[in-house]
Design a protein around this motif. Structure first.
Motif, short mmCIF file in Angstrom:
data_model
loop_
_atom_site.label_atom_id
_atom_site.label_comp_id
_atom_site.label_asym_id
_atom_site.label_seq_id
_atom_site.Cartn_x
_atom_site.Cartn_y
_atom_site.Cartn_z
N ALA A 174 0.84 -1.19 0.00
CA ALA A 174 0.00 0.00 0.00
C ALA A 174 0.88 1.24 0.00
N LEU A 175 0.36 2.32 -0.55
CA LEU A 175 1.04 3.60 -0.54
C LEU A 175 0.52 4.40 0.65
N VAL A 176 1.43 4.75 1.57
CA VAL A 176 1.05 5.51 2.76
C VAL A 176 1.69 6.88 2.68
N MET A 177 0.86 7.92 2.74
CA MET A 177 1.37 9.29 2.70
C MET A 177 0.89 10.04 3.94
N GLY A 178 1.70 10.99 4.38
CA GLY A 178 1.33 11.70 5.60
C GLY A 178 1.90 13.11 5.65
N SER A 179 1.38 13.88 6.58
CA SER A 179 1.88 15.24 6.81
C SER A 179 1.63 15.60 8.27
N ILE A 180 2.36 16.58 8.76
CA ILE A 180 2.15 17.12 10.11
C ILE A 180 2.03 18.63 9.98
N THR A 181 0.98 19.19 10.53
CA THR A 181 0.77 20.63 10.48
C THR A 181 0.65 21.19 11.89
N GLN A 182 0.77 22.49 11.98
CA GLN A 182 0.71 23.23 13.24
C GLN A 182 -0.43 24.24 13.15
N THR A 183 -1.27 24.28 14.17
CA THR A 183 -2.40 25.21 14.14
C THR A 183 -2.67 25.75 15.54
N PRO A 184 -3.06 27.02 15.68
CA PRO A 184 -3.37 27.56 17.01
C PRO A 184 -4.63 26.93 17.59
N ALA A 185 -4.68 26.84 18.91
CA ALA A 185 -5.85 26.28 19.59
C ALA A 185 -6.94 27.35 19.67
N THR A 186 -7.64 27.51 18.55
CA THR A 186 -8.73 28.47 18.45
C THR A 186 -9.99 27.73 18.05
N PHE A 187 -11.12 28.41 18.13
CA PHE A 187 -12.38 27.82 17.68
C PHE A 187 -13.07 28.80 16.75
N PRO A 188 -13.35 28.34 15.49
CA PRO A 188 -12.94 27.04 14.94
C PRO A 188 -11.45 26.99 14.67
N LEU A 189 -10.91 25.77 14.48
CA LEU A 189 -9.49 25.62 14.22
C LEU A 189 -9.11 26.32 12.92
N ASP A 190 -7.94 26.95 12.93
CA ASP A 190 -7.41 27.61 11.74
C ASP A 190 -6.65 26.58 10.92
N ASP A 191 -7.16 26.26 9.72
CA ASP A 191 -6.53 25.24 8.88
C ASP A 191 -5.90 25.83 7.63
N ASN A 196 1.82 19.48 3.30
CA ASN A 196 2.78 18.93 2.36
C ASN A 196 2.92 17.44 2.63
N PHE A 197 2.19 16.64 1.86
CA PHE A 197 2.21 15.19 2.07
C PHE A 197 3.47 14.59 1.45
N ARG A 198 4.01 13.59 2.13
CA ARG A 198 5.11 12.83 1.55
C ARG A 198 4.91 11.36 1.85
N VAL A 199 5.54 10.52 1.05
CA VAL A 199 5.43 9.08 1.23
C VAL A 199 6.13 8.66 2.51
N ILE A 200 5.45 7.85 3.32
CA ILE A 200 6.03 7.34 4.56
C ILE A 200 6.56 5.94 4.29
N GLU A 201 7.89 5.80 4.38
CA GLU A 201 8.51 4.50 4.10
C GLU A 201 9.31 3.97 5.28
N ASP A 202 9.70 4.85 6.21
CA ASP A 202 10.60 4.44 7.29
C ASP A 202 9.95 4.46 8.67
N LEU A 203 8.64 4.30 8.73
CA LEU A 203 7.88 4.18 9.98
C LEU A 203 7.80 5.47 10.79
N SER A 204 8.27 6.59 10.26
CA SER A 204 8.18 7.83 11.02
C SER A 204 8.15 9.05 10.10
N LEU A 205 7.68 10.14 10.65
CA LEU A 205 7.60 11.41 9.94
C LEU A 205 7.86 12.50 10.96
N GLU A 206 8.74 13.46 10.66
CA GLU A 206 9.08 14.52 11.60
C GLU A 206 8.96 15.88 10.95
#
Length: 255
Positions: A174-191, A196-206
């Motif tokens: 399977a192709l697994v892609m992921g991203s990590i984003t940062q958002t302020p704790a506001t309501f509603p959340l600011d998205d 920036n998604f990238r392929v996850i091949e080495d069991l981690s993403l930083e």
């Protein structure tokens, strides 16, 4: 103190809701719960009583079969004031998402301190402070992933920190892609941040982030998609989304 996880402790304590609620029941439960909150209530994200109950209402509208469980760790009373140290757990199963034909579930954990004041013989919640918060919303094949998103629970404004997603059991073929984003704790959340998604091949993403300078608490949100291929009669391969996950952790920002 040994850190408790959702899976270690869920199911112990006091259950708040054990069945899906109708709109009328949600309103009745909210009105009942509001009686325990002071009008001067504020939480550590600076949300007032109305904003907090708007969030609660939205959660029950999204997940009407949400079950909340509380474990009270400690109660300290000093005159007309008290603090209550609580582990909070939430779970909803068989949830649907409009844009994908997948079924999923919600799991959440929070370590919270509630501050109460005695007024006219009634104890009212005047504030709360979230020490730790972790949530996950997973669909389809992603329900079977072992996901862990880590970041500092507290960080200074303007300081640099690392957020890391670990996946201990990547699905095969399977192709697994992921991203990590940062958002302020506001309501509603600011998205507004571009993912920036990238392929996850080495069991981690930083990712490395810099905490905001507005002393606003933050959330780190990891998004994961699982794509598979299915041969079709024409000889081509049809791609389809077999799993989707969103994992969120809280970062408290201090001056």
């Amino acid at each position: 103190m040994e850190k408790k996880t959702y899976n270690d402790t869920f199911g112990k304590g006091v259950e708040i809701n054990v069945k899906p609620l109708t709109d009328e029941e949600v309103k009745a439960e909210h009105d009942k719960l509001k009686q325990f909150y002071s009008e001067k209530y504020r939480n550590s994200d600076a949300f007032d009583k109305n904003t907090t109950f708007s969030i609660i209402k939205e959660n029950y509208e999204l997940y009407p079969n949400l079950v909340v469980t509380l474990d009270i760790n400690n109660i300290n009373i000093s005159g007309n004031y008290a603090t209550v140290d609580v582990f909070e757990y939430a779970e909803a199963k068989d949830i649907k998402r409009d844009d994908v034909d997948l079924t999923g579930k919600v799991e959440a954990f929070a370590h919270t301190i509630y501050y109460l004041e005695k007024t006219d013989d009634n104890w009212l919640i005047i504030a709360e402070h979230a020490l730790e918060e972790n949530n996950s919303v997973v669909f389809g094949e992603a329900q079977y992933l072992d996901l862990k998103l880590t970041a500092p629970m507290i960080i200074g404004a303007g300081d640099e920190y690392t957020s890391k997603l670990e996946i201990n059991n990547l699905p095969r073929k399977a192709l697994v892609m992921g991203s990590i984003t940062q958002t302020p704790a506001t309501f509603p959340l600011d998205d507004e941040e571009q993912e920036n998604f990238r392929v996850i091949e080495d069991l981690s993403l930083e990712r490395i982030f810099v905490a905001n300078n507005q002393n606003t608490n933050e959330y780190n949100i990891a998004s994961i998609g699982i794509t598979r291929g299915q041969p079709i009669p024409s000889g081509n391969v049809k791609l389809y989304l077999s799993g989707l996950a969103f994992v969120m952790t809280r970062v408290n920002v201090i001056p």
